[in-house]
Design a protein around this motif. Structure first.
Motif, PDB file in Angstrom:
ATOM      1  N   GLY A 155      20.688 -67.281   1.570  1.00  0.00           N
ATOM      2  CA  GLY A 155      21.604 -66.182   2.323  1.00  0.00           C
ATOM      3  C   GLY A 155      20.773 -66.046   3.815  1.00  0.00           C
ATOM      4  N   LEU A 156      19.704 -66.147   3.896  1.00  0.00           N
ATOM      5  CA  LEU A 156      18.811 -65.692   4.971  1.00  0.00           C
ATOM      6  C   LEU A 156      19.373 -66.930   6.162  1.00  0.00           C
ATOM      7  N   ASN A 198      21.465 -66.932  -5.513  1.00  0.00           N
ATOM      8  CA  ASN A 198      22.581 -66.112  -6.386  1.00  0.00           C
ATOM      9  C   ASN A 198      24.048 -66.492  -5.776  1.00  0.00           C
ATOM     10  N   CYS A 241      30.324 -57.797  -9.993  1.00  0.00           N
ATOM     11  CA  CYS A 241      29.764 -57.384  -8.970  1.00  0.00           C
ATOM     12  C   CYS A 241      30.518 -57.399  -7.583  1.00  0.00           C
ATOM     13  N   ASP A 247      30.106 -57.014  -4.518  1.00  0.00           N
ATOM     14  CA  ASP A 247      29.725 -57.312  -3.267  1.00  0.00           C
ATOM     15  C   ASP A 247      29.853 -59.214  -3.551  1.00  0.00           C
ATOM     16  N   MET A 304      27.822 -53.802   8.419  1.00  0.00           N
ATOM     17  CA  MET A 304      28.917 -53.961   7.725  1.00  0.00           C
ATOM     18  C   MET A 304      29.888 -53.083   7.874  1.00  0.00           C
ATOM     19  N   SER A 361      12.973 -56.381   2.639  1.00  0.00           N
ATOM     20  CA  SER A 361      14.260 -57.144   2.559  1.00  0.00           C
ATOM     21  C   SER A 361      15.248 -56.809   3.417  1.00  0.00           C
ATOM     22  N   LEU A 362      16.569 -57.388   3.565  1.00  0.00           N
ATOM     23  CA  LEU A 362      17.381 -56.778   4.644  1.00  0.00           C
ATOM     24  C   LEU A 362      17.714 -55.307   4.470  1.00  0.00           C
ATOM     25  N   TRP A 363      17.565 -54.877   3.087  1.00  0.00           N
ATOM     26  CA  TRP A 363      18.179 -53.621   2.980  1.00  0.00           C
ATOM     27  C   TRP A 363      16.865 -52.674   2.944  1.00  0.00           C
ATOM     28  N   PRO A 422      12.583 -51.680   2.004  1.00  0.00           N
ATOM     29  CA  PRO A 422      11.500 -52.163   0.807  1.00  0.00           C
ATOM     30  C   PRO A 422      12.111 -52.385  -0.466  1.00  0.00           C
ATOM     31  N   ALA A 428      12.196 -61.994  -9.393  1.00  0.00           N
ATOM     32  CA  ALA A 428      13.265 -62.769  -9.422  1.00  0.00           C
ATOM     33  C   ALA A 428      13.165 -63.975 -10.088  1.00  0.00           C
ATOM     34  N   VAL A 488      22.530 -45.287 -12.357  1.00  0.00           N
ATOM     35  CA  VAL A 488      21.710 -46.232 -11.759  1.00  0.00           C
ATOM     36  C   VAL A 488      22.013 -45.829 -10.141  1.00  0.00           C
ATOM     37  N   LEU A 489      20.879 -45.688  -9.412  1.00  0.00           N
ATOM     38  CA  LEU A 489      20.669 -45.270  -7.857  1.00  0.00           C
ATOM     39  C   LEU A 489      21.597 -46.290  -7.285  1.00  0.00           C
ATOM     40  N   GLU A 518      20.809 -46.499  -4.112  1.00  0.00           N
ATOM     41  CA  GLU A 518      20.203 -46.906  -2.924  1.00  0.00           C
ATOM     42  C   GLU A 518      18.588 -47.206  -3.314  1.00  0.00           C
TER      43      GLU A 518
HETATM   44  C1  B12 Z   1      21.751 -59.777  -5.968  1.00  0.00           C
HETATM   45  C2  B12 Z   1      21.812 -58.368  -5.597  1.00  0.00           C
HETATM   46  C3  B12 Z   1      20.569 -57.843  -6.484  1.00  0.00           C
HETATM   47  C4  B12 Z   1      19.679 -58.558  -7.517  1.00  0.00           C
HETATM   48  C5  B12 Z   1      18.562 -59.102  -6.618  1.00  0.00           C
HETATM   49  C6  B12 Z   1      17.640 -60.359  -7.352  1.00  0.00           C
HETATM   50  C7  B12 Z   1      18.466 -61.798  -7.020  1.00  0.00           C
HETATM   51  N1  B12 Z   1      17.192 -62.465  -6.371  1.00  0.00           N
HETATM   52  O1  B12 Z   1      19.507 -61.910  -7.028  1.00  0.00           O
HETATM   53  C8  B12 Z   1      19.143 -57.525  -8.368  1.00  0.00           C
HETATM   54  C9  B12 Z   1      20.146 -57.341  -9.571  1.00  0.00           C
HETATM   55  C10 B12 Z   1      17.800 -57.508  -8.902  1.00  0.00           C
HETATM   56  C11 B12 Z   1      19.316 -56.090  -7.368  1.00  0.00           C
HETATM   57  C12 B12 Z   1      18.807 -55.153  -7.577  1.00  0.00           C
HETATM   58  C13 B12 Z   1      18.799 -54.019  -6.917  1.00  0.00           C
HETATM   59  N2  B12 Z   1      19.973 -53.822  -6.122  1.00  0.00           N
HETATM   60 CO1  B12 Z   1      20.948 -55.216  -5.393  1.00  0.00          CO
HETATM   61  N3  B12 Z   1      22.210 -56.368  -4.757  1.00  0.00           N
HETATM   62  C14 B12 Z   1      22.395 -57.450  -4.774  1.00  0.00           C
HETATM   63  C15 B12 Z   1      23.534 -58.221  -3.676  1.00  0.00           C
HETATM   64  C16 B12 Z   1      24.739 -58.489  -4.666  1.00  0.00           C
HETATM   65  C17 B12 Z   1      23.194 -59.419  -3.111  1.00  0.00           C
HETATM   66  C18 B12 Z   1      21.713 -59.585  -2.346  1.00  0.00           C
HETATM   67  C19 B12 Z   1      21.493 -60.581  -1.497  1.00  0.00           C
HETATM   68  O2  B12 Z   1      21.078 -61.696  -2.051  1.00  0.00           O
HETATM   69  N4  B12 Z   1      21.394 -60.812  -0.114  1.00  0.00           N
HETATM   70  C20 B12 Z   1      21.429 -61.681   0.807  1.00  0.00           C
HETATM   71  C21 B12 Z   1      19.944 -62.034   1.348  1.00  0.00           C
HETATM   72  C22 B12 Z   1      20.112 -62.948   2.440  1.00  0.00           C
HETATM   73  O3  B12 Z   1      19.597 -60.815   1.858  1.00  0.00           O
HETATM   74  P1  B12 Z   1      18.069 -60.155   1.308  1.00  0.00           P
HETATM   75  O4  B12 Z   1      18.035 -58.869   1.759  1.00  0.00           O
HETATM   76  O5  B12 Z   1      16.994 -61.374   1.501  1.00  0.00           O
HETATM   77  O6  B12 Z   1      18.177 -59.984  -0.257  1.00  0.00           O
HETATM   78  C23 B12 Z   1      17.178 -59.739  -1.156  1.00  0.00           C
HETATM   79  C24 B12 Z   1      17.242 -58.045  -1.209  1.00  0.00           C
HETATM   80  O7  B12 Z   1      18.325 -57.672  -0.710  1.00  0.00           O
HETATM   81  C25 B12 Z   1      16.886 -57.769  -2.549  1.00  0.00           C
HETATM   82  N5  B12 Z   1      17.616 -56.625  -2.963  1.00  0.00           N
HETATM   83  C26 B12 Z   1      18.587 -56.728  -3.815  1.00  0.00           C
HETATM   84  N6  B12 Z   1      19.214 -55.558  -3.875  1.00  0.00           N
HETATM   85  C27 B12 Z   1      18.633 -54.800  -3.226  1.00  0.00           C
HETATM   86  C28 B12 Z   1      18.841 -53.428  -3.048  1.00  0.00           C
HETATM   87  C29 B12 Z   1      17.660 -52.718  -2.022  1.00  0.00           C
HETATM   88  C30 B12 Z   1      17.978 -51.244  -1.989  1.00  0.00           C
HETATM   89  C31 B12 Z   1      16.583 -53.720  -1.493  1.00  0.00           C
HETATM   90  C32 B12 Z   1      15.719 -52.633  -0.707  1.00  0.00           C
HETATM   91  C33 B12 Z   1      16.520 -54.844  -1.795  1.00  0.00           C
HETATM   92  C34 B12 Z   1      17.673 -55.355  -2.711  1.00  0.00           C
HETATM   93  O8  B12 Z   1      17.081 -59.074  -3.350  1.00  0.00           O
HETATM   94  C35 B12 Z   1      17.658 -60.064  -2.506  1.00  0.00           C
HETATM   95  C36 B12 Z   1      17.576 -61.394  -3.116  1.00  0.00           C
HETATM   96  O9  B12 Z   1      16.066 -61.719  -3.081  1.00  0.00           O
HETATM   97  C37 B12 Z   1      23.517 -56.946  -2.860  1.00  0.00           C
HETATM   98  C38 B12 Z   1      24.934 -56.992  -2.280  1.00  0.00           C
HETATM   99  C39 B12 Z   1      24.953 -56.978  -0.653  1.00  0.00           C
HETATM  100  N7  B12 Z   1      25.955 -56.437   0.019  1.00  0.00           N
HETATM  101  O10 B12 Z   1      24.014 -57.177  -0.067  1.00  0.00           O
HETATM  102  C40 B12 Z   1      23.128 -55.775  -3.849  1.00  0.00           C
HETATM  103  C41 B12 Z   1      22.796 -54.565  -3.144  1.00  0.00           C
HETATM  104  C42 B12 Z   1      21.739 -54.894  -1.728  1.00  0.00           C
HETATM  105  N8  B12 Z   1      21.925 -53.871  -4.030  1.00  0.00           N
HETATM  106  C43 B12 Z   1      21.876 -52.694  -4.155  1.00  0.00           C
HETATM  107  C44 B12 Z   1      21.256 -51.872  -5.092  1.00  0.00           C
HETATM  108  C45 B12 Z   1      21.453 -50.352  -5.033  1.00  0.00           C
HETATM  109  C46 B12 Z   1      20.031 -52.377  -5.844  1.00  0.00           C
HETATM  110  C47 B12 Z   1      19.233 -51.548  -6.775  1.00  0.00           C
HETATM  111  C48 B12 Z   1      18.422 -50.376  -6.055  1.00  0.00           C
HETATM  112  C49 B12 Z   1      19.943 -50.925  -7.891  1.00  0.00           C
HETATM  113  C50 B12 Z   1      19.062 -49.998  -8.713  1.00  0.00           C
HETATM  114  N9  B12 Z   1      19.630 -48.843  -8.915  1.00  0.00           N
HETATM  115  O11 B12 Z   1      18.004 -50.525  -9.234  1.00  0.00           O
HETATM  116  C51 B12 Z   1      18.197 -52.872  -7.169  1.00  0.00           C
HETATM  117  C52 B12 Z   1      16.715 -52.712  -6.157  1.00  0.00           C
HETATM  118  C53 B12 Z   1      15.653 -51.970  -7.020  1.00  0.00           C
HETATM  119  C54 B12 Z   1      14.234 -52.186  -6.341  1.00  0.00           C
HETATM  120  N10 B12 Z   1      13.677 -52.987  -7.242  1.00  0.00           N
HETATM  121  O12 B12 Z   1      13.921 -52.146  -5.364  1.00  0.00           O
HETATM  122  C55 B12 Z   1      22.887 -51.952  -3.120  1.00  0.00           C
HETATM  123  C56 B12 Z   1      22.316 -51.565  -1.985  1.00  0.00           C
HETATM  124  C57 B12 Z   1      22.850 -50.422  -1.259  1.00  0.00           C
HETATM  125  C58 B12 Z   1      21.878 -49.580  -0.317  1.00  0.00           C
HETATM  126  N11 B12 Z   1      22.368 -48.553   0.217  1.00  0.00           N
HETATM  127  O13 B12 Z   1      20.717 -49.622  -0.412  1.00  0.00           O
HETATM  128  C59 B12 Z   1      23.654 -53.193  -2.886  1.00  0.00           C
HETATM  129  C60 B12 Z   1      24.286 -53.396  -1.345  1.00  0.00           C
HETATM  130  C61 B12 Z   1      25.047 -53.500  -3.838  1.00  0.00           C
HETATM  131  C62 B12 Z   1      26.009 -52.242  -3.658  1.00  0.00           C
HETATM  132  N12 B12 Z   1      26.887 -52.271  -3.315  1.00  0.00           N
HETATM  133  O14 B12 Z   1      25.541 -51.145  -4.262  1.00  0.00           O
HETATM  134  N13 B12 Z   1      20.353 -56.414  -6.526  1.00  0.00           N
END
Ligand code: B12
Length: 427
Positions: free
Chosen positions: A98-99, A146, A186, A188, A283, A374-376, A378, A390, A404-405, A407
């Motif tokens: 993704g990155l 993913n 999902c 997204d 976005m 991460s992009l979102w 910690p 993961a 479920v939260l 954020e």
């Molecule tokens: C796949 C995914 C997950 C997977 C990640 C595992 C994996 N390897 O696939 C799982 C199911 C574990 C997950 C968990 C969570 N997720 Co999520 N996730 C996504 C999704 C669909 C894609 C992320 C991605 O691959 N991005 C692309 C890459 C390039 O970016 P990246 O930053 O490197 O990706 C990593 C991080 O984003 C991290 N991640 C995933 N979710 C989240 C959420 C937060 C808040 C953070 C900080 C990091 C994080 O995992 C990614 C893969 O390594 C996004 C959708 C979106 N629009 O971004 C939602 C999204 C980012 N997730 C979200 C949320 C809320 C969560 C959780 C907080 C849910 C919860 N209540 O527990 C948890 C994180 C808890 C924690 N431990 O900190 C929200 C964030 C909204 C916000 N305002 O912050 C999104 C936008 C979905 C949504 N529309 O609600 N997630």
């Protein structure tokens, strides 16, 4: 004959008039400008790695601060040169699919063309990664990353008119068709898939009739599924997934897409301050400007404005005096013998985030935890030495007693008598 001509003309003009309805109503110009400025200001944080999504969001706007955007592009390019990214868990790992895709899109959004050496290298790397992802799906049924990131990869190649391997596309088509049928989709991931498929529809000359048909029907399936998921208030999935879902509806704009209702809702949410995480802003801004990631492919960077002035940061929050009590429970549901990892009540200033709560407990030596950037923001990875990683398909889920939260730990603000449960679960 004349009658059918008339009908076609009327039908076409109906679609285009209706299509134009998915526009932010006039009177919101100051709101949109303030969102643009917030996003520009968010680039100033030099403590975290540059985020290509923020740059893409800004490039899709029609008003710019060229110096700030240019400086950020330099930071992004430096970051892209790094072969690996360091992980909070101590190991160096390769940049995720993704990155890699987002970096490629960011480079294109800076108007670097597909023939430049820089871009050629980037595209080559991405094509190779997509091949690995496709192999991973063949062997294990899931991508290495993913499907959200898999779709981003397809999209980043497609917007530059690069022929994507038909086998890679086939896996995307299959997945989209499969997830559209299940209840707990999902949004997204489906939306990113929809954007990739919509882009591929313009590259039909590359593929045979059969694949083109499947691409078109899978794209339509995404649109229908998003429309079905839309609630009466325009929310598709949740507030954050609506951001990307609206992009899809905009990209597939047509009669009765429901796009304007969701767009209106995003405007309302923006007014009440729902979106402050820079990633969400990145976005939001494109859709408020009626743009989608598909528009990156036609950017020419000519005659751009340079008129956004960034004044000093607005004053921060008012001093907090009151304290609130928050209950925190940490559970490892996968450990059947001893699921309770931690339990306590914390006294913390009003307006604190969940991260502040965790830090307060850490300072008092009651709890330890680790996060990964991460992009979102910690991402919580370890609590009291219990890891949720993961690679094991586990994560620390953040929840209250009944929901479920929406954020992450840095964004969620706790309130008095709040009960937060951090639960290790499988995904
Ligand atoms: C796949 C995914 C997950 C997977 C990640 C595992 C994996 N390897 O696939 C799982 C199911 C574990 C997950 C968990 C969570 N997720 Co999520 N996730 C996504 C999704 C669909 C894609 C992320 C991605 O691959 N991005 C692309 C890459 C390039 O970016 P990246 O930053 O490197 O990706 C990593 C991080 O984003 C991290 N991640 C995933 N979710 C989240 C959420 C937060 C808040 C953070 C900080 C990091 C994080 O995992 C990614 C893969 O390594 C996004 C959708 C979106 N629009 O971004 C939602 C999204 C980012 N997730 C979200 C949320 C809320 C969560 C959780 C907080 C849910 C919860 N209540 O527990 C948890 C994180 C808890 C924690 N431990 O900190 C929200 C964030 C909204 C916000 N305002 O912050 C999104 C936008 C979905 C949504 N529309 O609600 N997630």
């Amino acid at each position: 004959m004349m009658l059918s001509f008339l009908f076609v003309t009327v039908a076409v003009s109906f679609i285009s008039v209706n299509g134009k309805q998915c526009r932010v109503q006039s009177g919101n110009e100051n709101l949109i400008l303030s969102i643009n400025k917030k996003l520009l200001r968010s680039l100033g944080n030099k403590n975290i790695a540059p985020n290509p999504s923020l740059y893409i969001g800004l490039r899709l706007s029609d008003v710019h601060n060229q110096k700030t955007e240019q400086e950020y592009l330099i930071r992004l390019q430096e970051d892209m040169k790094e072969p690996t990214v360091s992980s909070a868990l101590g190991s160096d790992s390769q940049r995720s699919t993704g990155l890699l895709a987002l970096h490629t899109l960011a480079l294109r959004a800076s108007c670097e063309t597909a023939n430049s050496a820089n871009m050629r290298k980037q595209l080559q790397q991405l094509k190779h990664r997509m091949h690995q992802e496709k192999e991973h799906i063949s062997n294990t049924n899931t991508p290495q990353s993913n499907y959200y990131q898999y779709s981003l990869g397809v999209l980043a190649l497609c917007v530059q008119n690069v022929k994507v391997d038909p086998h890679v596309i086939r896996k995307l088509v299959n997945e989209v068709k499969k997830v559209s049928e299940i209840h707990s989709i999902c949004i997204d991931t489906l939306s990113m898939g929809g954007l990739a498929l919509q882009c591929l529809r313009h590259l039909d000359a590359f593929y045979d009739e059969h694949l083109n048909k499947d691409i078109a029907s899978a794209a339509l399936k995404v649109k229908e599924t998003l429309q079905k998921a839309q609630d009466d208030n325009g929310i598709i999935g949740n507030k954050f997934s609506t951001l990307l879902a609206v992009q899809v509806l905009l990209a597939m704009e047509s009669e009765h897409s429901g796009c304007s209702k969701s767009l209106e809702r995003l405007v309302t949410e923006s007014k009440i301050g729902t979106f402050y995480n820079p990633m969400a802003l990145s976005m939001l801004l494109p859709v408020l400007k009626h743009k989608t990631y598909l528009d990156i492919g036609t950017m020419d960077c000519l005659n751009e404005t340079d008129n956004i002035l960034l004044s000093a940061k607005p004053a921060g929050d008012i001093q907090i005096t009151e304290n609130v009590l928050v209950n925190l429970k940490v559970e490892d549901t996968l450990n059947h013998i001893n699921p309770e990892v931690f339990k306590d009540t914390v006294n913390i200033p009003k307006g604190s985030s969940l991260l502040n709560v965790l830090n307060a407990l850490k300072e008092n030596e009651k709890l330890t935890f680790e996060t990964e950037n991460s992009l979102w923001g910690p991402y919580l990875t370890v609590v009291n030495k219990v890891k949720a990683l993961a690679k094991d398909k586990t994560y620390w889920q953040l929840r209250t007693l009944d929901t479920v939260l929406l954020e992450g730990i840095a964004d969620y603000k706790v309130y008095h008598d709040d009960t937060i449960i951090i639960r290790k679960v499988r995904w």
